[in-house]
Motif scaffolding. Sequence first.
Motif, mmCIF file in Angstrom:
data_model
loop_
_atom_site.group_PDB
_atom_site.id
_atom_site.type_symbol
_atom_site.label_atom_id
_atom_site.label_comp_id
_atom_site.label_asym_id
_atom_site.label_seq_id
_atom_site.Cartn_x
_atom_site.Cartn_y
_atom_site.Cartn_z
ATOM 1 N N THR A 1 0.871 -1.167 0.000
ATOM 2 C CA THR A 1 0.000 0.000 0.000
ATOM 3 C C THR A 1 0.907 1.214 0.000
ATOM 4 O O THR A 1 1.872 1.285 0.752
ATOM 5 N N SER B 1 -5.250 -3.474 -0.231
ATOM 6 C CA SER B 1 -5.820 -2.639 0.822
ATOM 7 C C SER B 1 -7.178 -2.093 0.409
ATOM 8 O O SER B 1 -8.076 -1.953 1.239
ATOM 9 N N GLY B 2 -7.362 -1.825 -0.877
ATOM 10 C CA GLY B 2 -8.674 -1.386 -1.362
ATOM 11 C C GLY B 2 -9.739 -2.452 -1.166
ATOM 12 O O GLY B 2 -10.856 -2.169 -0.716
ATOM 13 N N VAL B 3 -9.383 -3.697 -1.455
ATOM 14 C CA VAL B 3 -10.318 -4.804 -1.240
ATOM 15 C C VAL B 3 -10.554 -4.998 0.254
ATOM 16 O O VAL B 3 -11.685 -5.212 0.694
ATOM 17 N N ILE C 1 -10.461 -2.761 2.631
ATOM 18 C CA ILE C 1 -11.356 -1.697 3.091
ATOM 19 C C ILE C 1 -12.793 -1.996 2.675
ATOM 20 O O ILE C 1 -13.719 -1.880 3.484
ATOM 21 N N GLY C 2 -12.984 -2.392 1.433
ATOM 22 C CA GLY C 2 -14.339 -2.708 0.956
ATOM 23 C C GLY C 2 -14.981 -3.836 1.747
ATOM 24 O O GLY C 2 -16.152 -3.753 2.136
ATOM 25 N N LEU C 3 -14.224 -4.890 1.999
ATOM 26 C CA LEU C 3 -14.760 -6.018 2.762
ATOM 27 C C LEU C 3 -15.048 -5.636 4.212
ATOM 28 O O LEU C 3 -16.054 -6.061 4.788
ATOM 29 N N ARG D 1 -15.895 -2.677 5.239
ATOM 30 C CA ARG D 1 -17.116 -1.854 5.203
ATOM 31 C C ARG D 1 -18.362 -2.727 5.090
ATOM 32 O O ARG D 1 -19.441 -2.334 5.532
ATOM 33 N N LEU D 2 -18.217 -3.899 4.486
ATOM 34 C CA LEU D 2 -19.342 -4.837 4.366
ATOM 35 C C LEU D 2 -19.504 -5.698 5.617
ATOM 36 O O LEU D 2 -20.383 -6.553 5.671
ATOM 37 N N HIS E 1 -17.012 -7.690 7.115
ATOM 38 C CA HIS E 1 -16.137 -8.856 7.229
ATOM 39 C C HIS E 1 -14.924 -8.545 8.106
ATOM 40 O O HIS E 1 -14.488 -7.399 8.198
ATOM 41 N N GLU F 1 -10.625 2.301 8.834
ATOM 42 C CA GLU F 1 -11.612 1.612 8.001
ATOM 43 C C GLU F 1 -11.995 0.241 8.562
ATOM 44 O O GLU F 1 -12.752 -0.494 7.949
ATOM 45 N N TYR G 1 -6.961 -13.468 -0.123
ATOM 46 C CA TYR G 1 -7.096 -12.638 -1.311
ATOM 47 C C TYR G 1 -5.715 -12.189 -1.766
ATOM 48 O O TYR G 1 -4.978 -11.574 -1.004
#
Length: 180
Positions: A9, A34-36, A38-40, A42-43, A45, A69, A129
Amino acid sequence: MSVFTFGETVIALRGTEPIRLGGSMDVSIAGAESGVAIGLARLGHEVRWAGAVGDDEAGELVLRTLRAEGVDVSAASRDSGAPTGLVLFEPRLPEPTRAHHYRAGSAGSRITACSVAEAFSAAPPRVLYLTGIRSSPRPQAGSTPSPLSARRDAATGSLAAAAASATAAATGGRGGPGLG
């Protein structure tokens, strides 16, 4: 569901016009893993990110942003001998935005397979991942293959294959389902 990812990152500087014209830049972070993560997070996980940042202000920004995050950065390390990487995004109208990467010799480029394997095996996740950019960190000088890497891919030392083998072992050979 627990997810583990590792990668580099970097600090991202996004200009409002071509760099040679000056102007202001926005500061953020960038990195596929790191983008993935953060997305996970936020969902909802549970996500753990491993990587290396410089022992510098840029590295602190990376770790602070990921923690804010909801991403677990306990597997991350700070490298006092190398800086955090950098990417400059330059808008080039009417052309697509141009990215200038400054990652050679960065802390993230120096991460070793042993350090990632240790972080992975400390708490084996349900999902691993990886992207192709950093899925084969360099072996640590003078190190011997860990049981994790030797198990599946002693010939190439591929951490991705070793981690997949460890995931299969941790799940009783069932593998891991998708993110659903």
